[in-house]
Design a protein around this motif. Structure first.
Motif, short mmCIF file in Angstrom:
data_model
loop_
_atom_site.label_atom_id
_atom_site.label_comp_id
_atom_site.label_asym_id
_atom_site.label_seq_id
_atom_site.Cartn_x
_atom_site.Cartn_y
_atom_site.Cartn_z
N UNK A 13 -22.46 24.87 -13.11
CA UNK A 13 -22.94 26.12 -13.71
C UNK A 13 -24.24 26.52 -13.02
N UNK A 14 -24.39 27.82 -12.80
CA UNK A 14 -25.65 28.40 -12.35
C UNK A 14 -25.96 29.51 -13.35
N UNK A 15 -27.04 29.35 -14.12
CA UNK A 15 -27.21 30.27 -15.24
C UNK A 15 -28.67 30.67 -15.46
N UNK A 16 -28.79 31.78 -16.21
CA UNK A 16 -30.09 32.32 -16.61
C UNK A 16 -30.27 32.08 -18.11
N UNK A 17 -31.41 31.51 -18.47
CA UNK A 17 -31.70 31.22 -19.88
C UNK A 17 -32.68 32.27 -20.41
N UNK A 18 -32.24 33.17 -21.27
CA UNK A 18 -33.12 34.24 -21.75
C UNK A 18 -34.36 33.73 -22.49
N UNK A 19 -34.24 32.60 -23.16
CA UNK A 19 -35.34 32.12 -24.01
C UNK A 19 -36.61 31.88 -23.21
N UNK A 20 -36.50 31.34 -22.00
CA UNK A 20 -37.70 31.13 -21.18
C UNK A 20 -37.68 31.94 -19.88
N UNK A 21 -36.62 32.79 -19.75
CA UNK A 21 -36.50 33.66 -18.56
C UNK A 21 -36.53 32.85 -17.26
N UNK A 22 -35.83 31.73 -17.27
CA UNK A 22 -35.75 30.87 -16.08
C UNK A 22 -34.29 30.61 -15.70
N UNK A 23 -34.11 30.19 -14.46
CA UNK A 23 -32.78 29.91 -13.94
C UNK A 23 -32.55 28.41 -13.84
N UNK A 24 -31.31 27.99 -14.08
CA UNK A 24 -30.96 26.57 -14.10
C UNK A 24 -29.63 26.35 -13.40
N UNK A 42 -24.16 33.51 -16.87
CA UNK A 42 -23.70 32.77 -15.71
C UNK A 42 -23.70 33.63 -14.44
N UNK A 43 -24.21 33.05 -13.37
CA UNK A 43 -24.18 33.71 -12.06
C UNK A 43 -22.90 33.33 -11.31
N UNK A 44 -22.25 34.31 -10.72
CA UNK A 44 -21.13 34.09 -9.78
C UNK A 44 -20.12 33.07 -10.31
N UNK A 45 -19.78 33.19 -11.59
CA UNK A 45 -18.99 32.12 -12.21
C UNK A 45 -17.53 32.14 -11.79
N UNK A 46 -17.05 33.21 -11.20
CA UNK A 46 -15.65 33.18 -10.75
C UNK A 46 -15.47 32.17 -9.62
N UNK A 47 -16.57 31.76 -9.00
CA UNK A 47 -16.52 30.73 -7.96
C UNK A 47 -16.77 29.34 -8.55
N UNK A 48 -17.81 29.21 -9.39
CA UNK A 48 -18.15 27.90 -9.93
C UNK A 48 -17.09 27.39 -10.91
N UNK A 49 -16.37 28.30 -11.56
CA UNK A 49 -15.33 27.86 -12.50
C UNK A 49 -14.23 27.11 -11.77
N UNK A 50 -14.01 27.42 -10.50
CA UNK A 50 -12.99 26.70 -9.72
C UNK A 50 -13.39 25.24 -9.53
N UNK A 51 -14.68 25.00 -9.34
CA UNK A 51 -15.15 23.61 -9.21
C UNK A 51 -15.02 22.88 -10.54
N UNK A 52 -15.36 23.57 -11.63
CA UNK A 52 -15.22 22.94 -12.96
C UNK A 52 -13.76 22.61 -13.25
N UNK A 53 -12.86 23.54 -12.94
CA UNK A 53 -11.45 23.30 -13.19
C UNK A 53 -10.94 22.11 -12.37
N UNK A 54 -11.40 22.03 -11.15
CA UNK A 54 -10.96 20.95 -10.28
C UNK A 54 -11.41 19.59 -10.81
N UNK A 55 -12.61 19.53 -11.39
CA UNK A 55 -13.16 18.27 -11.88
C UNK A 55 -12.97 18.07 -13.38
N UNK A 56 -12.35 19.04 -14.05
CA UNK A 56 -12.10 18.89 -15.47
C UNK A 56 -13.33 19.05 -16.34
N UNK A 57 -14.33 19.80 -15.88
CA UNK A 57 -15.56 20.01 -16.65
C UNK A 57 -15.40 21.24 -17.53
#
Length: 411
Positions: free
Chosen positions: A182-193, A94-109
């Motif tokens: 979530x903003x993440x890197x997938x090792x299997x195909x070396x791509x970002x999502x 996960x990239x920069x997840x200390x920020x995105x986790x706040x959005x998930x917590x707010x929306x219950x994701x």
């Protein structure tokens, strides 16, 4: 940079047609579109080769410093020490997840919303959107997993803090920007999502508009039916001539698409006064952030569900959207309309490729164009947005406000 997260297996299976229709809306490009990109006559081929040669000549003179083959494909590389989580049964970083986790917590994701039962990377499809990125909704249609291009990934890495701060304002109700969880890197195909919310519910929509405040405005769905996007490309000389003289020789699909574009430029959405004020103000604040970040080419997407309440007892109910507080419901002439509104595709920067595209569109495309500098794009977008949202008459507004239900989507 447009709804997006259970039910048991039988319900999921039954909802697939609706989800596939929404997927068509979000990807916003059919196979016919891809075919329309290819020249079909000698004159089209000549113009295509001429412009391609010019563009290649310009690009060949552009030699980016510190070129890195891997980074040129996926953008900024993942670093060590990144948090890890399982999505679709695969461990991702996960990239920069200390920020995105706040959005998930707010929306219950929660990450469990993306378990193997809800999503599989094997189901990713080339959506045909910008860059042909892979994407797929979760099985309940509430979340969208989308592969990022290099430019979009780099843009999100650079502007994530401003984006997250904007989303968190007003307890998650102040912004129309699609939520990224979530903003993440997938090792299997070396791509970002990214994993993002859907603006729309899984239910079939009556009408969908894709609006930029320029000649690219269009209707994607009308009267419950998808509208094929039949573009007029710069090298289609016979279409350019025929549209200037008589539309009768154009394909019926092109005529319908063109009529939808004309209608979308003129459309006005009547909302309750407080809802109208909220949409206009939220869009202005969102665009202020995007403009400061140097982003452009984003769209305001508006989905509409209609209910005829003239012969029904009680008030129709509408499913919640992917943004808290939606839909916005208003009644006109015995018809209740639920509006789902959001801003999508907001990670595009003013890149070298966009500068080249600006020259081509300036020469060949109808005006106003969408490929312009971020500050000009922001002004053009807001001017059109202020014009298309209007408050309904005050009489009866309080009565209809009771039909508007607060909508949050806990997953």
């Amino acid at each position: 940079m447009g709804d997006m997260v259970g039910k048991d297996g039988a319900d999921r299976k039954g909802s697939r047609p609706a989800l596939e229709e929404i997927n068509d809306i979000v990807t916003r490009r059919s196979s016919r579109q891809r075919c329309s990109l290819l020249p079909r006559t000698a004159s089209e081929l000549f113009l295509f080769l001429l412009c391609t040669s010019v563009c290649l000549g310009i690009c060949s003179s552009f030699n980016p410093p510190h070129f890195h083959p891997a980074r040129s494909l996926i953008g900024r590389m993942p670093s060590t020490g990144m948090e890890k989580v399982k999505i679709g049964g695969e461990e991702v970083s996960l990239y920069n997840d200390k920020h995105f986790v706040k959005i998930r917590d707010q929306m219950g994701v929660r990450p469990t919303s993306l378990s193997e039962d809800s999503f599989s990377f094997l189901e990713l499809n080339a959506g045909g959107g910008k860059g042909g990125s892979l994407m797929q909704f979760t099985r309940d249609g509430a979340l969208l997993v989308k592969q990022l291009s290099k430019d979009d990934h780099d843009s999100l890495c650079e502007h994530f803090e401003a984006y997250c701060n904007r989303i968190l304002q007003g307890h998650g109700r102040a912004s129309l920007l699609a939520r990224i969880y979530f903003h993440f890197y997938r090792p299997k195909d070396k791509r970002n999502y990214v994993v993002m919310s859907s603006i729309f519910p899984p239910e079939k929509l009556h009408t969908v508009f894709d609006l930029k405040g320029c000649a690219d405005d269009k209707i994607i769905r009308e009267k419950g039916e998808s509208i094929p996007q039949v573009h007029k490309r710069w090298f289609m000389v016979h279409w350019l001539v025929s549209e200037g003289l008589c539309d009768c020789i154009l394909p019926s699909s092109r005529i319908r698409y063109k009529q939808g574009k004309t209608k979308s430029r003129q459309v006005v959405f009547n909302l309750l006064p407080q809802d109208c004020r909220h949409v206009v103000e939220a869009a202005r604040e969102d665009v202020k952030v995007l403009k400061a970040s140097g982003l452009m080419d984003y769209s305001l997407i508006v989905g509409v569900i209609e209910r005829d309440c003239r012969h029904e007892s009680g008030s129709p109910s509408f499913p919640p959207g992917g943004i808290a507080g939606q839909p916005y419901v208003v009644e006109e002439g015995g018809i209740q309309r639920a509006y789902y509104i959001g801003i999508i595709d907001f990670l595009q920067g003013w890149t070298f490729g966009k500068k080249v595209a600006h020259v081509i569109k300036y020469l060949f495309a109808p005006k106003p164009i969408s490929t312009i500098k971020p500050d000009l794009y922001a002004d053009q977008f807001i001017e059109a947005n202020d014009r298309r949202f209007q408050p309904v008459k005050s009489d009866g507004a309080e009565h209809h406000d009771e039909h508007k239900k607060p909508s949050t989507r806990n997953v």
